[in-house]
Design a protein around this motif. Sequence first.
Motif, mmCIF file in Angstrom:
data_model
loop_
_atom_site.group_PDB
_atom_site.id
_atom_site.type_symbol
_atom_site.label_atom_id
_atom_site.label_comp_id
_atom_site.label_asym_id
_atom_site.label_seq_id
_atom_site.Cartn_x
_atom_site.Cartn_y
_atom_site.Cartn_z
ATOM 1 N N GLY A 98 -9.394 -6.663 -2.476
ATOM 2 C CA GLY A 98 -10.762 -7.151 -2.412
ATOM 3 C C GLY A 98 -11.812 -6.091 -2.138
ATOM 4 N N MET A 99 -11.401 -4.844 -1.961
ATOM 5 C CA MET A 99 -12.356 -3.786 -1.634
ATOM 6 C C MET A 99 -13.167 -3.337 -2.849
ATOM 7 S SD MET A 99 -10.591 -1.141 1.061
ATOM 8 C CE MET A 99 -10.592 -1.495 2.820
ATOM 9 N N LYS A 100 -14.338 -2.796 -2.524
ATOM 10 C CA LYS A 100 -15.186 -2.121 -3.509
ATOM 11 C C LYS A 100 -14.979 -0.626 -3.307
ATOM 12 C CE LYS A 100 -18.690 -4.368 -1.791
ATOM 13 N NZ LYS A 100 -17.979 -5.411 -1.032
ATOM 14 N N VAL A 101 -14.673 0.080 -4.390
ATOM 15 C CA VAL A 101 -14.138 1.438 -4.292
ATOM 16 C C VAL A 101 -14.952 2.427 -5.121
ATOM 17 C CG1 VAL A 101 -12.084 2.862 -4.642
ATOM 18 C CG2 VAL A 101 -11.822 0.463 -3.968
ATOM 19 N N GLY A 102 -15.190 3.612 -4.574
ATOM 20 C CA GLY A 102 -15.780 4.711 -5.312
ATOM 21 C C GLY A 102 -14.683 5.562 -5.932
ATOM 22 N N LEU A 103 -14.829 5.877 -7.203
ATOM 23 C CA LEU A 103 -13.843 6.679 -7.925
ATOM 24 C C LEU A 103 -14.386 8.081 -8.138
ATOM 25 C CD1 LEU A 103 -12.864 4.074 -10.687
ATOM 26 C CD2 LEU A 103 -11.775 4.428 -8.446
ATOM 27 N N GLY A 104 -13.698 9.064 -7.615
ATOM 28 C CA GLY A 104 -14.157 10.441 -7.680
ATOM 29 C C GLY A 104 -13.924 11.093 -9.031
#
Length: 227
Positions: free
Chosen positions: A22-28
């Motif tokens: 359920g997390m919102k994630v930043g993709l590097g």
Amino acid sequence: MANADAAKKAAGVRAVDFIENGMKVGLGTGSTAYWSIMEIGARVKQGLQVSAIATSIQSEELAREQHIPLITFSQFDYLDVDIDGADEVDGQLQLIKGGGGALLREKIIASASRRFVVVADEHKFVPQLGAFPLPVEVTPFGWEYTFRQLTAMSGRPKLRQKDGKTFITDNGNYIADCSFGAIKNPRSLEALLNAIPGVVENGLFVDRAHTLVLGYADGTTKVMNKI
């Protein structure tokens, strides 16, 4: 797999353990963050439910290939976790980023994240920042003037080139790679650089990282948290 690649993969994969359903994630962006995106994609196929935003067009395309659901800034107030690489990181978890040219988006996404997890191989861990040239993103308009200001600061800027042409960032800007030498006060230098008209952002990430995952050639990892 070469030792360096094994270290990068180990760090990239281990960092994904910080992601929960359920997390919102930043993709590097970069060769280590690549492995994180690949691992997130594998876990999505296994049922992990996340949404993500990428720090570059390249990472966005990779995320789509891995069927990772993408969102925009209009769809969230904050990200739970951002996983991204570094060109240098010291013992205080201060960073130099931007070797891939995505530093502006990377800093925006890191700032929007509750937890910023840095992934790197052991060779990126340094006693003091500055051996790696510091990327500074500048506007094409008046870049010559901006370069003179960077030169006056003893930055020895070089306009980044790619394939014989001036490198253009995803945001349509130039990159000045600056050689300041040992950076004893990254906090002060970050502020001074951003005060120059024409500077969009610089690659010093000061007091932003919460966790560092270091990968080693034997496939092991070490996790360090900001004190």
